[in-house]
Design a protein around this motif. Structure first.
Motif, PDB file in Angstrom:
ATOM      1  N   LEU A 111      36.885  50.173  40.711  1.00  0.00           N
ATOM      2  CA  LEU A 111      37.795  49.590  39.725  1.00  0.00           C
ATOM      3  C   LEU A 111      39.151  49.344  40.370  1.00  0.00           C
ATOM      4  O   LEU A 111      39.765  50.267  40.921  1.00  0.00           O
ATOM      5  N   LEU A 112      39.622  48.110  40.270  1.00  0.00           N
ATOM      6  CA  LEU A 112      40.935  47.715  40.793  1.00  0.00           C
ATOM      7  C   LEU A 112      41.806  47.250  39.639  1.00  0.00           C
ATOM      8  O   LEU A 112      41.388  46.421  38.831  1.00  0.00           O
ATOM      9  N   ARG A 113      43.029  47.786  39.567  1.00  0.00           N
ATOM     10  CA  ARG A 113      43.978  47.299  38.568  1.00  0.00           C
ATOM     11  C   ARG A 113      45.222  46.728  39.260  1.00  0.00           C
ATOM     12  O   ARG A 113      45.294  46.663  40.471  1.00  0.00           O
ATOM     13  N   SER A 114      46.170  46.260  38.456  1.00  0.00           N
ATOM     14  CA  SER A 114      47.383  45.594  38.966  1.00  0.00           C
ATOM     15  C   SER A 114      47.019  44.351  39.772  1.00  0.00           C
ATOM     16  O   SER A 114      47.614  44.064  40.811  1.00  0.00           O
ATOM     17  N   ALA A 115      46.040  43.608  39.276  1.00  0.00           N
ATOM     18  CA  ALA A 115      45.583  42.412  39.989  1.00  0.00           C
ATOM     19  C   ALA A 115      45.502  41.193  39.075  1.00  0.00           C
ATOM     20  O   ALA A 115      44.905  40.190  39.437  1.00  0.00           O
ATOM     21  N   GLY A 116      46.099  41.272  37.894  1.00  0.00           N
ATOM     22  CA  GLY A 116      46.045  40.177  36.940  1.00  0.00           C
ATOM     23  C   GLY A 116      47.207  39.215  37.081  1.00  0.00           C
ATOM     24  O   GLY A 116      47.942  39.238  38.081  1.00  0.00           O
ATOM     25  N   PHE A 144      47.448  36.556  39.609  1.00  0.00           N
ATOM     26  CA  PHE A 144      46.023  36.520  39.311  1.00  0.00           C
ATOM     27  C   PHE A 144      45.205  36.109  40.531  1.00  0.00           C
ATOM     28  O   PHE A 144      44.469  35.127  40.512  1.00  0.00           O
ATOM     29  N   PRO A 145      45.300  36.850  41.642  1.00  0.00           N
ATOM     30  CA  PRO A 145      44.620  36.456  42.882  1.00  0.00           C
ATOM     31  C   PRO A 145      43.114  36.727  42.855  1.00  0.00           C
ATOM     32  O   PRO A 145      42.590  37.372  41.945  1.00  0.00           O
ATOM     33  N   GLU A 146      42.444  36.249  43.892  1.00  0.00           N
ATOM     34  CA  GLU A 146      40.993  36.374  44.011  1.00  0.00           C
ATOM     35  C   GLU A 146      40.643  37.663  44.748  1.00  0.00           C
ATOM     36  O   GLU A 146      40.115  37.658  45.861  1.00  0.00           O
ATOM     37  N   MET A 156      48.127  30.265  51.331  1.00  0.00           N
ATOM     38  CA  MET A 156      49.199  30.713  50.447  1.00  0.00           C
ATOM     39  C   MET A 156      48.950  32.146  49.958  1.00  0.00           C
ATOM     40  O   MET A 156      47.834  32.491  49.586  1.00  0.00           O
ATOM     41  N   LYS A 157      50.015  32.948  49.958  1.00  0.00           N
ATOM     42  CA  LYS A 157      49.946  34.330  49.511  1.00  0.00           C
ATOM     43  C   LYS A 157      50.883  34.518  48.317  1.00  0.00           C
ATOM     44  O   LYS A 157      51.956  33.923  48.286  1.00  0.00           O
ATOM     45  N   PRO A 158      50.569  35.374  47.335  1.00  0.00           N
ATOM     46  CA  PRO A 158      49.305  36.110  47.247  1.00  0.00           C
ATOM     47  C   PRO A 158      48.148  35.241  46.784  1.00  0.00           C
ATOM     48  O   PRO A 158      46.998  35.593  46.981  1.00  0.00           O
ATOM     49  N   THR A 159      48.448  34.095  46.155  1.00  0.00           N
ATOM     50  CA  THR A 159      47.393  33.251  45.631  1.00  0.00           C
ATOM     51  C   THR A 159      47.966  31.918  45.185  1.00  0.00           C
ATOM     52  O   THR A 159      49.093  31.843  44.686  1.00  0.00           O
ATOM     53  N   THR A 160      47.184  30.855  45.344  1.00  0.00           N
ATOM     54  CA  THR A 160      47.611  29.559  44.821  1.00  0.00           C
ATOM     55  C   THR A 160      47.689  29.550  43.296  1.00  0.00           C
ATOM     56  O   THR A 160      48.398  28.735  42.714  1.00  0.00           O
ATOM     57  N   MET A 161      46.975  30.474  42.653  1.00  0.00           N
ATOM     58  CA  MET A 161      47.003  30.514  41.194  1.00  0.00           C
ATOM     59  C   MET A 161      48.412  30.792  40.678  1.00  0.00           C
ATOM     60  O   MET A 161      48.770  30.372  39.578  1.00  0.00           O
ATOM     61  N   LEU A 162      49.215  31.480  41.470  1.00  0.00           N
ATOM     62  CA  LEU A 162      50.603  31.724  41.087  1.00  0.00           C
ATOM     63  C   LEU A 162      51.357  30.403  40.917  1.00  0.00           C
ATOM     64  O   LEU A 162      52.300  30.319  40.126  1.00  0.00           O
ATOM     65  N   TYR A 163      50.921  29.374  41.652  1.00  0.00           N
ATOM     66  CA  TYR A 163      51.655  28.111  41.681  1.00  0.00           C
ATOM     67  C   TYR A 163      50.932  26.957  40.990  1.00  0.00           C
ATOM     68  O   TYR A 163      51.422  25.834  41.004  1.00  0.00           O
ATOM     69  N   ARG A 169      40.727  37.653  39.589  1.00  0.00           N
ATOM     70  CA  ARG A 169      39.719  36.605  39.655  1.00  0.00           C
ATOM     71  C   ARG A 169      38.825  36.857  40.875  1.00  0.00           C
ATOM     72  O   ARG A 169      39.042  37.784  41.635  1.00  0.00           O
ATOM     73  N   MET A 170      37.847  35.971  41.068  1.00  0.00           N
ATOM     74  CA  MET A 170      36.978  36.034  42.234  1.00  0.00           C
ATOM     75  C   MET A 170      36.813  34.618  42.766  1.00  0.00           C
ATOM     76  O   MET A 170      36.696  33.668  41.987  1.00  0.00           O
ATOM     77  N   SER A 171      36.821  34.479  44.062  1.00  0.00           N
ATOM     78  CA  SER A 171      36.573  33.166  44.660  1.00  0.00           C
ATOM     79  C   SER A 171      35.232  32.620  44.193  1.00  0.00           C
ATOM     80  O   SER A 171      34.267  33.374  44.019  1.00  0.00           O
ATOM     81  N   GLY A 172      35.171  31.301  44.008  1.00  0.00           N
ATOM     82  CA  GLY A 172      33.905  30.675  43.642  1.00  0.00           C
ATOM     83  C   GLY A 172      32.844  30.817  44.713  1.00  0.00           C
ATOM     84  O   GLY A 172      31.653  30.639  44.436  1.00  0.00           O
TER      85      GLY A 172
END
Length: 577
Positions: free
Chosen positions: A438-443, A450-452, A95-102, A477-480
């Motif tokens: 430093l990366l922004r626009s990733a929250g 809020f992708p990994e 899933m893109k951009p991230t499952t956290m969106l869903y 975030r970061m993958s576990g």
């Protein structure tokens, strides 16, 4: 043997649909019969829903078709009526951009499915990262008897003489390929074998972290979290889970009967002791919010300072989930930290956590370390605060390089993920091993979802020079399964106007893990000057679920749940109408 207590079917929630002599109940019963069911199938029996997140686009759950049938067998053995209800599957890899969106969408679906149907109890079948917190969040809000059935980790993998760990080794060997140390043939061989079976990642990534957290909070049967997905014991777990769900229906044993703030602390302490994923922080805050309990980052930091890391598990340690299972599993690890736990907390088994883990035995002291020989004496995860993160940020210190735990360097700023991908491997990029990427626009708002993306890649020219870690900052975030000195969840995020949005390449940034600080070495007057000329962020979404998400998601330090979903379902249960 004492006789079973009297069981009155009229007290079952499903009786309101099927038990009355009225026109609506007639309609409900007739439609069951239209599917081929007879009175004996359901009358006087608890209706137990199997909420199944199986999907052919979710590799972690590819065995759930069979497991659902085994759960069904357990429900039938105990006299229940099983009904399988598919709910949204969140496949982390696809899933893109991230499952956290869903995650919140699945949580909403679980809550509504449980509340609107004739369900007396539910078996929640999940495992891939966001399915675990989503299903638990929804079940807490619906407050209908529910038990969690984890997918289980895949088996360990081998390539030549190397034991592979999914996720973490993919990044390791990719870096070797970029550095010119791995040929295409070897890379293809690794691709063919690194995912060795059905199940979640075999490292202590987010999926296994959340499964262990769920067990420690009381949501599973004993030992459930570490059983590999494809062994016979996992099938027996599915059957036993179905049996217990029927008993829970008769007992009306709901999440509110066992989930307390002590349960949350048990989950948090467990995630620290196993060297678990930083994602557990966001999910536990959201889970606590469904109980109307405010869990703060400060509480994580307090427990981090006193909880030893005794699970020697990748990516922070040496071993895989199958090794953890064979070493005694989670119950054995919890016995070694039992003085840090609330042992009187109840569990879905009907026993307390203390009763559930009593007698568990550690079989391998290398995998589950003794307290006097921990992987780390404390501090698997640290909370940092400072002028770059007024509401806090986190770092998995157990996976960071010791030499970088106190570091000051000049920022190399990437505006967003596409900008990073376009420039990170450009030989003209002004960067060295002391730089702070430093990366922004990733929250939650900026990506969105809020992708990994928090494990920023090391520039290729530095990899070739032998650099293996750098300080990396982001509101992502970061993958576990990730590792490295990565500062994550910076809050407020850049898209919400946080200080991260104002950092410029060349600014000095300092992190100090022993002091728990992060400092942006720019004076207040300059910060205000930049803020005054900073453009407003663009509109994030115009329609549909993305618009709902953008309008209502909270920040990382608040769990990224929707602001209107905290607490349990208000009002009356529709079953009484």
């Amino acid at each position: 043997m004492s006789p079973l207590p009297e069981r009155d079917p009229t007290l079952l929630r499903s009786h309101q649909w099927f038990g009355k002599d009225d026109l609506r109940s007639f309609g409900h019963r007739s439609r069951l019969k239209g599917m081929g069911f007879d009175d004996i199938d359901y009358q006087g029996r608890p209706i137990v829903a199997i909420l199944n997140t199986w999907s052919e686009l979710n590799t972690c759950h590819s065995h759930f078709r069979n497991r659902a049938d085994e759960v069904r067998r357990g429900i039938l053995q105990s006299g229940g009526f099983p009904v399988e209800v598919p709910v949204m599957s969140l496949g982390e890899m696809m899933m893109k951009p991230t499952t956290m969106l869903y995650r919140n969408l699945l949580a909403m679906e679980v809550e509504e499915v449980l509340r609107c149907h004739p369900i007396d109890a539910a078996v929640l079948m999940g495992g891939c990262d966001k399915t675990v917190p989503a299903m638990i969040m929804g079940a807490i809000s619906a407050d209908i008897p529910s038990i969690f059935m984890p997918a289980g980790p895949m088996l360990r993998a081998r390539w030549k003489d190397q034991t592979l760990g999914s996720g973490s080794d993919a990044w390791k060997y990719w870096d070797q390929r970029l550095a010119g140390n791995l040929c295409d043939r070897d890379w293809n061989q690794i691709e063919n074998c690194i995912a060795s079976s059905a199940g979640t990642c075999m490292t202590m990534g987010t999926a296994s972290t959340m499964a262990c957290v769920a067990e420690a909070m009381g949501w599973t049967l004993p030992g459930a979290a570490t059983i590999p997905a494809v062994v016979a014991e996992h099938s027996r777990l599915a059957v036993a889970t179905g049996r217990r769900a029927v008993e829970m229906a008769w007992e009306n044993f709901r999440p509110s009967n066992f989930m307390t703030t002590q349960s949350i602390d048990n989950g948090l302490t467990t995630s620290l002791a196993i060297g678990g994923s930083t994602n557990a922080i966001v999910h536990l805050i959201a889970i606590a919010g469904r109980m109307e309990h405010e869990l703060t980052l400060q509480r994580f930091d307090e427990l981090s300072r006193t909880t030893p890391v005794i699970g020697d598990l990748r990516p922070s340690g040496r071993f895989l989930m199958q090794d953890f299972f064979e070493a005694g599993g989670l119950s054995a690890l919890l016995v070694r930290i039992e003085e840090l736990l609330h042992l009187n907390a109840k569990t879905v088994s009907g026993r307390t956590l203390g009763e559930q883990i009593a007698g568990a035995e550690v079989i391998n002291d290398e995998v589950i370390r003794p307290r006097d020989n921990p992987v780390a004496p404390a501090g698997g995860v640290c909370l940092l605060r400072g002028n770059l993160a007024p509401n806090g940020c986190v770092i998995k210190s157990i996976a960071a390089s010791k030499k970088l735990m106190h570091h000051r360097g000049k920022a190399v700023v990437f505006e967003d993920y596409p900008d990073m991908k376009a420039r990170i491997n450009d030989d003209a990029l002004e960067v060295d091993e002391n730089s702070v990427l430093l990366l922004r626009s990733a929250g939650p708002l900026g990506a969105p979802g809020f992708p990994e993306w928090g494990m920023l890649p090391i520039p290729k020219k530095l990899l070739r020079a032998g650099v293996t870690d750098m300080v990396r900052l982001s509101d992502a975030r970061m993958s576990g399964t990730s590792y490295g000195t990565c500062v994550l969840h910076i809050s407020p995020e850049s898209a919400a106007g946080g200080p991260l949005s104002l950092v410029q390449t060349g600014d000095d940034i300092e992190i100090n893990l022993p002091e728990r600080t992060i400092h942006w070495h720019v004076d207040d007057a300059e910060i205000e000057r930049r803020r005054a000329i900073s453009p407003k962020p663009p509109a994030l979404a115009e329609r549909g679920y993305l618009k709902l998400f953008a309008n209502h998601v909270t920040q990382a330090d608040q769990g990224c749940d929707f602001d209107f979903l905290t607490g349990r379902s208000p009002g009356q249960d529709p079953a009484i109408h």
